[in-house]
Design an enzyme around this catalytic site. Structure first.
Site: not given
Ligand code: IPD
Length: 282
Positions: A72, A92, A94-95, A97, A222
């Site tokens: 990402e 990702d 931190i999916d 955020t 994601d």
């Protein structure tokens, strides 16, 4: 035949755990983080997103130097986002955020791995809850080692649906999203929820807590890992207009079964965001 991708999957689980530890520590002092924006004022990124993505990619590169990556934050920094046939790690860091920034407890590290454009394994670590979701193609889906199974609910009126709004706040887009949501709520379904993390929403489908999740505006990072976790838990994946899921289309519908998915398709205004693999414009 030897299980060629097992060592990659073991590495993904180990690095997701390490990344999750970094996120858990960072959340303690998240009020000190600089919050930056990307495609819109509600598309957030922090230094922890960037740091965790680097950590994952460096660690994977050391072990699998020939593999490709779609991350990402690397894409946000200008790298191409093309899914090829090469072994590709789709990350990702931190999916969720926005959840991270607000200390809302659904924050996932999501790592999918595809070969020939097919997801071979998926790892989603819901790090604030210490839940490690994993799936290998053909080998089932698990949470902390326990097998996952989607709900067996057939009746949409008894269903709980997860939905999110993407991060485009342009008036026409918001109208389309809310007109679909109004129609879904009015079926009526039991309720609508959203964890604020596409990957965790998909794990909730796989766990049988919600019957379905849909969204227009997500990205491949994601949903890559979550898509396999859903299908290996017995669920179905579709495009929001019906037909097969296209990981790069920025549209997803994951459900416990075909009947529930097809009923939702009737209510969703399936507009088309710019694809993840669209050529970059100047
Ligand atoms: C976001 C989350 C959110 C979804 C957005 C995604 P991020 O990912 O998955 O639930 O609604 O469409 O972009 O930006 O937190 O990695």
């Amino acid at each position: 035949m030897a299980d060629v991708w097992q060592s990659a999957m073991d590495h993904a689980v180990a690095v997701a755990r390490k990344a999750g530890q970094v996120v858990r520590e960072a959340v303690q002092s998240v009020h000190k983080e600089a919050v930056m924006v990307k495609s819109s004022s509600v598309d957030l990124v922090t230094q922890t997103d960037q740091k965790v993505e680097k950590l994952i990619i460096q660690s994977v590169k050391e072990k699998f130097p020939k593999h490709s990556f779609i991350g990402e934050e690397s894409v946000a920094a200008g790298e191409v986002c093309t899914l090829t046939d090469s072994p590709t790690w789709i990350i990702d860091p931190i999916d969720g955020t926005t959840n991270f920034v607000h200390t809302y407890p659904y924050v996932g590290v999501s790592i999918g791995f595809s070969v020939n454009k097919q997801v071979e394994f998926g790892v989603v670590y819901s790090c604030l809850q210490d839940q490690m979701f994993t799936a290998r193609r053909g080998k089932g889906a698990f949470c902390n080692g326990e097998p996952l199974q989607v709900s067996n609910q057939q009746d949409i009126h008894q269903a709980l649906i997860a939905a999110e709004f993407g991060s485009n706040r342009d008036v026409q887009t918001v109208e389309k999203i809310f007109s679909s949501l109004k129609k879904v709520v009015s079926i009526p379904v039991h309720g609508v929820r959203g964890a604020g993390s596409a990957a965790i929403n998909m794990c909730l489908v796989a766990s049988g807590c919600v019957e379905a999740y849909y969204e227009i505006g997500i990205h491949v990072w994601d949903i890559a890992a979550g898509s396999l976790i859903v299908s290996e838990a017995g669920g179905v994946l579709m495009d929001v207009a019906g037909g097969p899921l296209d990981l790069m289309s920025r549209r997803v519908l994951a459900a416990n079964n075909q009947k529930v998915a097809e009923r939702l398709v009737k209510e969703i205004d399936a507009f088309r965001p710019i694809r993840d693999d669209a050529p970059l414009t100047e």
